[in-house]
Design an enzyme around this catalytic site. Structure first.
Site, PDB file in Angstrom:
ATOM      1  N   ASP A   1       0.857  -1.176   0.000  1.00  0.00           N
ATOM      2  CA  ASP A   1       0.000   0.000   0.000  1.00  0.00           C
ATOM      3  C   ASP A   1       0.899   1.234   0.000  1.00  0.00           C
ATOM      4  O   ASP A   1       2.135   1.135   0.077  1.00  0.00           O
ATOM      5  CB  ASP A   1      -0.956  -0.016   1.197  1.00  0.00           C
ATOM      6  CG  ASP A   1      -2.240   0.748   0.907  1.00  0.00           C
ATOM      7  OD1 ASP A   1      -2.219   1.678   0.080  1.00  0.00           O
ATOM      8  OD2 ASP A   1      -3.275   0.422   1.517  1.00  0.00           O
ATOM      9  N   PHE A   2       0.319   2.395  -0.079  1.00  0.00           N
ATOM     10  CA  PHE A   2       1.033   3.661  -0.238  1.00  0.00           C
ATOM     11  C   PHE A   2       2.079   3.828   0.869  1.00  0.00           C
ATOM     12  O   PHE A   2       1.734   4.061   2.017  1.00  0.00           O
ATOM     13  CB  PHE A   2       0.013   4.802  -0.212  1.00  0.00           C
ATOM     14  CG  PHE A   2       0.546   6.144  -0.585  1.00  0.00           C
ATOM     15  CD1 PHE A   2       0.420   6.624  -1.875  1.00  0.00           C
ATOM     16  CD2 PHE A   2       1.169   6.952   0.356  1.00  0.00           C
ATOM     17  CE1 PHE A   2       0.894   7.881  -2.222  1.00  0.00           C
ATOM     18  CE2 PHE A   2       1.654   8.199   0.023  1.00  0.00           C
ATOM     19  CZ  PHE A   2       1.515   8.669  -1.266  1.00  0.00           C
TER      20      PHE A   2
END
Length: 752
Positions: A297-298
């Site tokens: 994820d980010f």
């Protein structure tokens, strides 16, 4: 006595229809060496290999959902990196012209001419915005979800994308969590089918097609179980719950052909999912034989440091990568540290090669080596945006997502003539809040407000007014007084209340899932006029309704409906379309009941009847929902008959038919969603009080009777055993065909 074992994969393969692109998954599993890819690997430097495991946010990204990253390239830097082969791709750049320029640098200027891949957060459409995913789940119609994903892929691929970071398939059981709006609700059976449908819709029949969009089910795994519903929080769930509740939608998505998945921000039992070897390697790779790509994820690789799981960046990279996270998203952390880890002997180059191989295989499967300019035609974007057929689908989906929660005295539908109507609330004329969260590249200025939808549905001389009364979270001077006056001068008052788009979604957890105070005060004041009242709710989660919003004779659950919001609402409110939505989440009686979901396990002291002392309940409210999972009314009156079985026993190689008659006793046509539930009475691990096992949509004319018939096989009764195998034991079961998780007439059978 234990019965024959049924693998979870066999169960899902038998119950979730597979798309043609599943063939690509089977081919990838074969892992036959690709001479072209192997030749590229032999030529690549360690830096070029690390770059193929890095996705940057595009410098043309139109919205910053996440915090600024440590390395956000400018246009010039991105073009230079592409020309040096120093990026695998970019995300959230909805600009086919610039993406094409980047691709040209990559395939014409870089040393190895490896094409870039372009990704984006396409959650519920783009310029044509469909209802939020939770709303679509309320249709209880996976095929409808497939169609909206397909339409989203048509538009997104025209805007220069090959890959979406969707669907979000986390099972969410605490409505305080903002990202409830992004998934399919609380039930793993329904969630698995919608996950598979969305994957098929995004990817289409050919991953190499111009309009195909690679799917990326997320967040692997357990993110929906964050403690207290607080965003980014820790997760404490048993291995049994992980496998029985949270993993089935992922398995269904992979069975449908998804070749990528994304980790979560959460930890599970103290291990951040981005560095959880048990999840990413032992389950995903070794048990399930998943051949595809795992993307963080980010910046979640970097976040291993504040988690307290990694000492520094280098440690974070080593732990994430060796656990099974192939790609770092929006971060240059892999580029800066993977080569040194290999040179120092702490990471085998063969392991690095395997992850790069997965990325190159993904690009090849997407047709990018054969046609690097696939989906990068700037002229296609204008033709694909907001096509009439897409807008028609948005309206259809919005109508089918609306849930009629209450309708005392047939308050709805409203008359189009003969009565004056006062529409009151902060959203009655609003366009900005029609789309909801995660509507990147949406066009709220072109969305249809409730006022516009109502005016289009009525004649020009219709008597109706539109008064805000208050803002979403603050008072307007004189607003309540003006709203009360409008209600008094009308025959019927319609309140449009709830959340703004930013009140649900990522980073929008809340401690109290109630209508904001100023809106509640408005509702009480309007209700005090004594006018017949209809409440329309705008929201991205289940709400704990109070006072006038709860007690109004008619209440509609309308979520965030997207581009065609106002027209769809008018279709329902005036009876041009029969409501058919059903709740994919339970509405609690009070916020303090959360987490609250229908398929909870029984306790040793259940609440039975009016007995309250020394039972599993709170002092203030009964241990039951305000509106149950699966609940949804029609404009007619429906009766469910006896649940009947084709036999009292189900054999190991047999099938059991379950049937019930449904009668439309009202004067209007109805669309009913019949639901099949089971309960295993005794098990090695206690089983939920009810579990959804089937859904059927039934159209009933006034006075018509129809029989619905479901079929169960032993594989449908399998559950996770103490040894973590998936097996159906012999035993007694209760079964219902019902309009919701709390209705229906019970029958019983045994599995031999």
């Amino acid at each position: 006595m234990n019965g024959r074992a049924f693998s979870r994969r066999a169960f899902l393969a038998g119950s979730v229809a597979l798309a043609p692109v599943a063939r690509a998954l089977a081919q990838a599993r074969a892992q036959a060496p690709d001479p072209h890819i192997e030749d590229l690997l032999r030529q690549m430097t360690l830096e070029e290999k690390a770059a193929q495991l890095t996705i940057f946010r595009s410098p043309t990204a139109s919205a910053a959902i996440n915090p600024q990253g440590p390395h956000e390239p400018t246009r010039e830097e991105a073009l230079a990196d592409a020309g040096r082969g120093m990026a695998a791709g970019y995300f959230n750049g909805f600009d086919p012209a610039f993406n094409r320029a980047l691709q040209q640098r990559a395939v014409e200027d870089s040393r190895l001419r490896i094409p870039l891949i372009f990704a984006g957060d396409v959650i519920h459409g783009l310029k044509t915005t469909f209802p939020i995913p939770l709303a679509e789940a309320a249709s209880f119609d996976p095929e409808l979800c497939r169609r909206t994903a397909r339409a989203s892929a048509e538009e997104a691929s025209a805007l220069g994308l090959h890959w979406t970071f969707a669907p979000m398939v986390d099972i969410a059981r605490d409505e305080r969590w903002g990202r409830v709006m992004e998934g399919a609700g609380e039930d793993p059976w329904l969630g698995a089918r919608i996950a598979a449908a969305r994957v098929r819709g995004f990817q289409g029949d050919d991953l190499r097609a111009e309009n195909s969009l690679l799917a990326c089910p997320k967040h692997f795994a357990g993110y929906g179980g964050v403690e207290g519903g607080m965003e980014y929080n820790s997760v404490e769930i048993s291995e049994t719950a992980l496998r029985q509740v949270h993993l089935p939608p992922f398995e269904a998505a992979f069975a449908a052909g998804a070749l990528t998945t994304m980790t979560g921000f959460n930890d599970v039992a103290g291990v951040p999912s981005t560095a959880d070897r048990h999840l990413l390697t032992e389950i995903l790779r070794e048990e399930w034989r998943f051949p595809g790509l795992v993307v963080s994820d980010f910046q979640s690789v970097r976040e291993l440091i504040p988690h307290g799981f990694a000492a520094d960046e280098e440690d974070a990279v080593l732990k994430a990568f060796t656990a099974g996270c192939d790609v770092a998203l929006s971060d240059d952390i892999y580029v800066r540290h993977l080569p040194a880890l290999v040179r120092d002997g702490r990471l085998a180059e063969a392991a690095l090669d395997q992850s790069v191989r997965r990325m190159l295989r993904l690009k090849k499967a997407s047709g990018l080596f054969a046609n690097p300019y696939r989906s990068l035609d700037p002229g296609r974007a204008a033709k694909a945006a907001r096509r009439p057929e897409a807008l028609a689908l948005a309206r259809e989906t919005a109508r089918k997502s609306i849930v009629l929660l209450k309708n005392e005295n047939n308050q709805l539908p409203l008359p189009k003539t003969g009565k004056s109507l006062a529409f009151i609330g902060p959203f009655v004329s609003d366009k900005d809040q029609t789309l909801g969260n995660w509507s990147l590249n949406g066009m709220p200025e072109l969305a249809v407000s409730l006022e516009e939808g109502v005016r289009a549905a009525l004649s020009s001389d219709a008597r109706c007014t539109f008064t805000p009364g208050c803002a979403a979270e603050s008072e307007i001077p004189g607003g309540i007084e003006a709203a009360v006056q409008a209600a008094r001068e009308a025959d019927i008052a319609v309140l449009y209340l709830g959340e703004t788009g930013k009140m649900s979604g990522e980073s929008a957890a809340t401690t109290s899932i109630v209508i904001p105070h100023c809106q509640q005060a408005l509702a009480e004041a309007v209700a005090a006029t004594g006018r017949p009242l209809v409440v329309i709710l705008k929201h991205g989660r289940a709400l704990a309704l109070q006072g006038a919003a709860r007690d109004a004779p008619a209440v509609l659950c309308s979520w965030f409906l997207g581009s065609e919001s106002g027209r769809a609402l008018a279709d329902i409110v005036f009876g041009d379309f029969a409501p058919q939505g059903r709740l994919p989440v339970s509405f609690p009686r009070a916020p303090g009941q959360e987490p609250f979901y229908y398929d909870h396990r029984p306790t040793g002291r259940p609440q039975i009847g009016d007995v309250t002392d020394f039972t599993a309940r709170y002092r203030e409210v009964a241990n039951e929902p305000l509106f149950a999972f699966g609940h949804g009314l029609t404009f007619s009156v429906l009766d469910y008959g006896e649940t009947k079985l084709s036999a009292p026993r189900l054999s190991r190689d047999g099938a059991l038919k379950i049937s019930a008659r449904i009668v439309n006793r009202g004067g209007r046509a109805a669309h009913e969603v019949a639901q099949l539930y089971i309960h295993r009475r005794v098990a090695a691990i206690t089983q939920p009080v009810r579990q959804l096992k089937g859904v059927q949509h039934v159209a009933l004319a006034p006075g018509e009777t129809k029989e619905v018939v479901f079929e169960l096989r032993p594989s449908d009764l399998a559950y996770v055993q103490p040894d973590l195998s998936m097996r159906a034991d012999a035993g007694l079961f209760d079964i219902w065909i019902a309009p919701s998780a709390v209705g229906g007439q019970k029958a019983s059978f045994s599995l031999d």
